[in-house]
Write a protein that holds these residues in place. Structure first.
Motif, PDB file in Angstrom:
ATOM      1  N   MET A   1       0.334  -0.214   0.071  1.00 26.74           N
ATOM      2  CA  MET A   1       0.028   0.069  -0.151  1.00 26.74           C
ATOM      3  C   MET A   1       0.518   0.228  -0.199  1.00 26.74           C
ATOM      4  O   MET A   1      -1.457   0.966   0.209  1.00 26.74           O
ATOM      5  CB  MET A   1      -0.330  -0.788  -0.238  1.00 26.74           C
ATOM      6  CG  MET A   1       0.039  -1.365   0.305  1.00 26.74           C
ATOM      7  SD  MET A   1      -0.407   0.644   0.700  1.00 26.74           S
ATOM      8  CE  MET A   1       0.271   0.069  -0.346  1.00 26.74           C
ATOM      9  N   LYS A   2       1.872  -1.431  -8.814  1.00 26.71           N
ATOM     10  CA  LYS A   2       1.159  -0.379  -9.177  1.00 26.71           C
ATOM     11  C   LYS A   2       1.881   0.245 -10.311  1.00 26.71           C
ATOM     12  O   LYS A   2       3.087   0.542 -10.334  1.00 26.71           O
ATOM     13  CB  LYS A   2       1.336   0.899  -7.959  1.00 26.71           C
ATOM     14  CG  LYS A   2       0.834   0.279  -6.731  1.00 26.71           C
ATOM     15  CD  LYS A   2       1.940   0.453  -5.423  1.00 26.71           C
ATOM     16  CE  LYS A   2       1.808  -0.215  -4.775  1.00 26.71           C
ATOM     17  NZ  LYS A   2       2.684  -0.170  -3.652  1.00 26.71           N
ATOM     18  N   LEU A  10      -0.417   5.841  -4.237  1.00 23.70           N
ATOM     19  CA  LEU A  10      -0.371   4.831  -3.316  1.00 23.70           C
ATOM     20  C   LEU A  10       0.481   5.728  -2.108  1.00 23.70           C
ATOM     21  O   LEU A  10       0.325   5.596  -0.919  1.00 23.70           O
ATOM     22  CB  LEU A  10       0.372   3.438  -3.385  1.00 23.70           C
ATOM     23  CG  LEU A  10       0.103   2.764  -2.171  1.00 23.70           C
ATOM     24  CD1 LEU A  10      -0.966   1.548  -2.315  1.00 23.70           C
ATOM     25  CD2 LEU A  10       1.397   1.914  -2.051  1.00 23.70           C
ATOM     26  N   ASP A  40       2.662   6.862  -0.407  1.00 24.31           N
ATOM     27  CA  ASP A  40       2.696   5.329  -0.926  1.00 24.31           C
ATOM     28  C   ASP A  40       2.989   5.476  -2.494  1.00 24.31           C
ATOM     29  O   ASP A  40       3.093   6.254  -2.962  1.00 24.31           O
ATOM     30  CB  ASP A  40       1.236   4.722  -0.658  1.00 24.31           C
ATOM     31  CG  ASP A  40       1.216   4.066   0.638  1.00 24.31           C
ATOM     32  OD1 ASP A  40       2.167   3.668   1.209  1.00 24.31           O
ATOM     33  OD2 ASP A  40       0.230   3.531   0.943  1.00 24.31           O
ATOM     34  N   ASN A  42       2.086   3.340  -6.616  1.00 24.58           N
ATOM     35  CA  ASN A  42       1.148   2.693  -7.405  1.00 24.58           C
ATOM     36  C   ASN A  42       1.831   1.999  -8.778  1.00 24.58           C
ATOM     37  O   ASN A  42       2.507   2.735  -9.171  1.00 24.58           O
ATOM     38  CB  ASN A  42      -0.089   3.217  -7.756  1.00 24.58           C
ATOM     39  CG  ASN A  42      -0.946   3.334  -6.354  1.00 24.58           C
ATOM     40  OD1 ASN A  42      -0.314   3.336  -5.258  1.00 24.58           O
ATOM     41  ND2 ASN A  42      -2.078   4.367  -6.487  1.00 24.58           N
ATOM     42  N   SER A 181      -7.362  -4.512  -1.771  1.00 24.66           N
ATOM     43  CA  SER A 181      -6.692  -4.270  -2.784  1.00 24.66           C
ATOM     44  C   SER A 181      -5.524  -4.990  -3.167  1.00 24.66           C
ATOM     45  O   SER A 181      -4.571  -5.029  -2.342  1.00 24.66           O
ATOM     46  CB  SER A 181      -6.298  -2.721  -2.646  1.00 24.66           C
ATOM     47  OG  SER A 181      -7.405  -1.909  -2.736  1.00 24.66           O
ATOM     48  N   LYS A 183      -2.259  -5.639  -4.309  1.00 24.04           N
ATOM     49  CA  LYS A 183      -1.194  -4.643  -5.043  1.00 24.04           C
ATOM     50  C   LYS A 183       0.047  -5.014  -4.223  1.00 24.04           C
ATOM     51  O   LYS A 183       0.676  -6.135  -4.260  1.00 24.04           O
ATOM     52  CB  LYS A 183      -1.602  -3.222  -4.648  1.00 24.04           C
ATOM     53  CG  LYS A 183      -2.071  -2.842  -3.380  1.00 24.04           C
ATOM     54  CD  LYS A 183      -2.716  -1.420  -3.305  1.00 24.04           C
ATOM     55  CE  LYS A 183      -2.929  -1.078  -1.881  1.00 24.04           C
ATOM     56  NZ  LYS A 183      -1.998  -1.418  -0.591  1.00 24.04           N
ATOM     57  N   GLY A 311       6.616   1.748  -0.080  1.00 22.58           N
ATOM     58  CA  GLY A 311       6.285   1.407  -1.575  1.00 22.58           C
ATOM     59  C   GLY A 311       7.328   0.572  -2.279  1.00 22.58           C
ATOM     60  O   GLY A 311       7.737  -0.570  -1.686  1.00 22.58           O
ATOM     61  N   SER A 347      -5.507  -1.314   2.381  1.00 24.51           N
ATOM     62  CA  SER A 347      -6.352  -0.876   1.594  1.00 24.51           C
ATOM     63  C   SER A 347      -7.354  -1.831   1.512  1.00 24.51           C
ATOM     64  O   SER A 347      -7.304  -2.940   0.788  1.00 24.51           O
ATOM     65  CB  SER A 347      -5.864  -0.625   0.140  1.00 24.51           C
ATOM     66  OG  SER A 347      -7.062  -0.017  -0.711  1.00 24.51           O
ATOM     67  N   TYR A 379      -7.942   5.329 -11.904  1.00 22.46           N
ATOM     68  CA  TYR A 379      -6.625   5.845 -11.756  1.00 22.46           C
ATOM     69  C   TYR A 379      -6.040   7.154 -11.929  1.00 22.46           C
ATOM     70  O   TYR A 379      -5.284   7.772 -11.392  1.00 22.46           O
ATOM     71  CB  TYR A 379      -5.678   4.622 -11.840  1.00 22.46           C
ATOM     72  CG  TYR A 379      -4.447   4.664 -10.885  1.00 22.46           C
ATOM     73  CD1 TYR A 379      -4.270   4.021  -9.781  1.00 22.46           C
ATOM     74  CD2 TYR A 379      -3.298   5.338 -11.569  1.00 22.46           C
ATOM     75  CE1 TYR A 379      -2.966   4.321  -9.151  1.00 22.46           C
ATOM     76  CE2 TYR A 379      -2.256   5.491 -10.995  1.00 22.46           C
ATOM     77  CZ  TYR A 379      -1.908   4.984  -9.633  1.00 22.46           C
ATOM     78  OH  TYR A 379      -0.876   5.276  -9.076  1.00 22.46           O
ATOM     79  N   TYR A 407      -4.487   4.008  -4.413  1.00 19.79           N
ATOM     80  CA  TYR A 407      -4.145   2.808  -3.827  1.00 19.79           C
ATOM     81  C   TYR A 407      -5.548   2.514  -2.971  1.00 19.79           C
ATOM     82  O   TYR A 407      -5.770   1.281  -2.461  1.00 19.79           O
ATOM     83  CB  TYR A 407      -3.221   3.120  -2.497  1.00 19.79           C
ATOM     84  CG  TYR A 407      -3.557   3.728  -1.681  1.00 19.79           C
ATOM     85  CD1 TYR A 407      -4.016   3.119  -0.566  1.00 19.79           C
ATOM     86  CD2 TYR A 407      -3.537   5.146  -1.589  1.00 19.79           C
ATOM     87  CE1 TYR A 407      -4.256   3.742   0.879  1.00 19.79           C
ATOM     88  CE2 TYR A 407      -3.937   5.960  -0.464  1.00 19.79           C
ATOM     89  CZ  TYR A 407      -4.295   5.320   0.821  1.00 19.79           C
ATOM     90  OH  TYR A 407      -4.666   5.831   2.069  1.00 19.79           O
ATOM     91  N   PHE A 412      -3.360  -2.712  -8.480  1.00 18.86           N
ATOM     92  CA  PHE A 412      -2.592  -2.068  -9.413  1.00 18.86           C
ATOM     93  C   PHE A 412      -2.262  -2.843 -10.526  1.00 18.86           C
ATOM     94  O   PHE A 412      -1.600  -2.238 -11.539  1.00 18.86           O
ATOM     95  CB  PHE A 412      -1.272  -1.635  -8.587  1.00 18.86           C
ATOM     96  CG  PHE A 412      -1.490  -0.704  -7.556  1.00 18.86           C
ATOM     97  CD1 PHE A 412      -2.490   0.287  -7.609  1.00 18.86           C
ATOM     98  CD2 PHE A 412      -0.946  -0.631  -6.438  1.00 18.86           C
ATOM     99  CE1 PHE A 412      -2.749   1.461  -6.753  1.00 18.86           C
ATOM    100  CE2 PHE A 412      -1.198   0.258  -5.328  1.00 18.86           C
ATOM    101  CZ  PHE A 412      -1.837   1.218  -5.675  1.00 18.86           C
TER     102      PHE A 412
END
Length: 507
Positions: A1, A2, A10, A40, A42, A181, A183, A311, A347, A379, A407, A412
């Motif tokens: 939390m 791409k 994110l 974050d 993504n 989510s 990701k 990230g 998320s 997005y 995010y 992602f």
């Protein structure tokens, strides 16, 4: 939390008068009320940009009715071109699943207050973004619907695309109340540098891996550049708690360290590494290396010499750099990469317990997570205004004006790649694959017997956390104050109950 810039979102938290369009009002009936991380990142993978997913085709419900679903989430406020966005996305959603969407994008600064109103007023909605800090409590208070069985029948593609351990991490008491989510399921923290500044002052930034070692480096920057080189929001260095599993309590002042095989329940504020780091933060705050308004400052996209974000390293060039005015930006890893219930719950989107159209809400979440056209619109924003597709079906961003936080929306891995940028998802996938699992992965505490104590202790923690993590007060004195008040609020009762359950689960 791409995707590169997806990664950006994110990286990387008032109700007006009148009734809000909640829980599946008919199309055209509801109001378009969208109100106007630490950081974050993504990203995305090789999905066909703008292609859509024919598997989700089907139009309205059996009666042919199109319904409007109210989705409340957090971001940078309502986009200026929100109406133009609705004109693009709603016809497509209507054709695919018989749905129109009505988004409320609550500004980070208003999120806590807005969430309190939702939780305490019984306000209706259809879909609500949540995270590890609120999820268990919201499940306990009955805000969200149990979607365990509905997922398999109404959103089979969504259920299949998310690994089973994600659903396990999103479960409370063996039941699923929200869609995670899919990701970066792991947590990796980074020191983010403007390398031009670092090199100007001969800082060996690649080998600075602790907050203590950061102090002399940023002292040089301050002396040479002036101002406060280490920008902090009110969340401060709370990311240091990433290495403790909170056991689903929503109380950061209790947990088990991710690599503690003895599984001892402790107060993370007693951890020597955290205390040493807080001493360094306090030293930097006193020296004005950290901005003086940190205890009340919000996350914002403005120039920063240095900051900390969660990230992956590629986000330095795709997200953190561009969004913070850093031409040459580099991310240096801090600590281990860890996966836990908490990281997966960074998320989540839950469906209101009294939602009139839960099947439609699930189909919408499925479409966001499986249909690249829908995902890109959420997005990147309005096609032709915020972004456009290249001949290679990649995305060219036309500006940085889109205010929704990627995010919070979904995976992602189906976001179209940005033109000229590599697929950062491979790095994310590698981080996930090599992440160290918390020793408590899969454990969720039954909090029914200690709800009062937890509520009281959360209040104590919330009262002091901003001053603690930003260094505004001496951590040695403040930690003792916090612990004393926690004890009076019933912390030991919580710890004993948690340890008993952990021991039983472990055996």
């Amino acid at each position: 939390m791409k995707r590169k810039k997806l990664m950006a979102m994110l990286l990387t938290c008032v109700l007006g008068a009148g009734a809000l369009a909640g829980c599946g009002s008919d199309a055209g009936e509801g109001t378009n009320s969208g109100s106007d991380n630490q950081s974050d990142a993504n990203g995305g993978d090789d999905a066909n940009a703008g292609g859509g997913d024919d598997a989700n085709a089907g139009g309205g419900d059996d009666s042919g009715e199109t319904v409007t679903l109210k989705w409340i989430t957090v971001g940078n406020g309502k986009p200026d071109n929100y109406d133009a966005w609705l004109e693009q996305i709603n016809p497509y959603l209507e054709e695919k699943i018989g749905v129109n969407v009505d988004m409320e994008i609550v500004p980070w600064a208003d999120w806590d207050n807005r969430r309190s109103i939702i939780a305490n007023s019984g306000e209706e909605f259809d879909i609500l973004f949540t995270d590890q800090g609120r999820y268990n409590a919201e499940v306990s208070t009955g805000i969200f619907m149990d979607i365990s069985e509905l997922l398999k029948s109404e959103a089979p593609d969504l259920y299949a695309m998310i690994p089973e351990n994600y659903w396990t991490a999103a479960s409370v008491g063996g039941k699923i109340y929200a869609v995670p989510s899919y990701k970066d399921s792991s947590i990796t923290n980074y020191f983010i540098w403007d390398t031009d500044i670092a090199k100007k002052y001969d800082i060996d930034y690649e080998n600075i891996n602790t907050l203590k070692d950061l102090v002399p480096a940023l002292t040089k920057v301050k002396e040479g550049e002036g101002g406060s080189p280490f920008y902090m929001s009110k969340n401060g260095a709370e990311w240091l708690l990433s290495y403790f599993d909170q056991l689903g309590t929503g109380l950061p002042a209790i947990g088990v360290k991710y690599d503690d095989e003895s599984k001892k329940v402790v107060n993370p504020l007693d951890d020597k590494d955290i205390q040493e780091s807080l001493d360094a933060v306090h030293e930097m705050y006193k020296a004005n290396i950290i901005n003086g308004d940190a205890p009340t400052a919000d996350d914002s996209n403005g120039y920063r010499n240095f900051f900390v974000a969660q990230g992956w390293s590629g986000a330095a060039k795709s997200n953190w750099g561009p969004r913070n005015g850093i031409e040459n930006c580099e991310a240096i890893k801090y600590g281990e990469t860890v996966v836990s219930n908490t990281s997966v719950r960074g998320s989540l989107n839950g469906i209101y317990v009294n939602c009139k159209y839960p099947e439609k809400a699930l189909k919408l979440l499925q479409l966001v997570n499986t249909d690249t056209k829908v995902r890109d619109l959420f997005y990147y924003g309005v096609e032709g205004e915020n972004f456009e597709y290249t001949s290679e079906k990649k995305v060219k961003k036309l500006n940085e004006d889109w205010k929704m936080a990627g995010y919070t929306q979904g995976t992602f891995f189906n976001v179209s790649l940005l033109d000229g940028e590599a697929d950062e998802w491979e790095e994310v996938k590698e981080l996930n694959a090599n992440a160290i699992p918390s020793v408590m992965l899969g454990f969720d505490m039954d909090m029914s017997e200690v709800e009062t104590e937890l509520a009281n202790c959360r209040s104590v923690y919330e009262k002091y956390k901003m001053e603690l993590w930003t260094g505004a007060r001496d951590p040695k004195e403040l930690i003792e104050t916090i612990k004393s008040e926690l004890d009076a609020a019933g912390w030991e009762t919580i710890r004993a109950a948690a340890q008993e359950q952990v021991d039983a689960w472990n055996n």
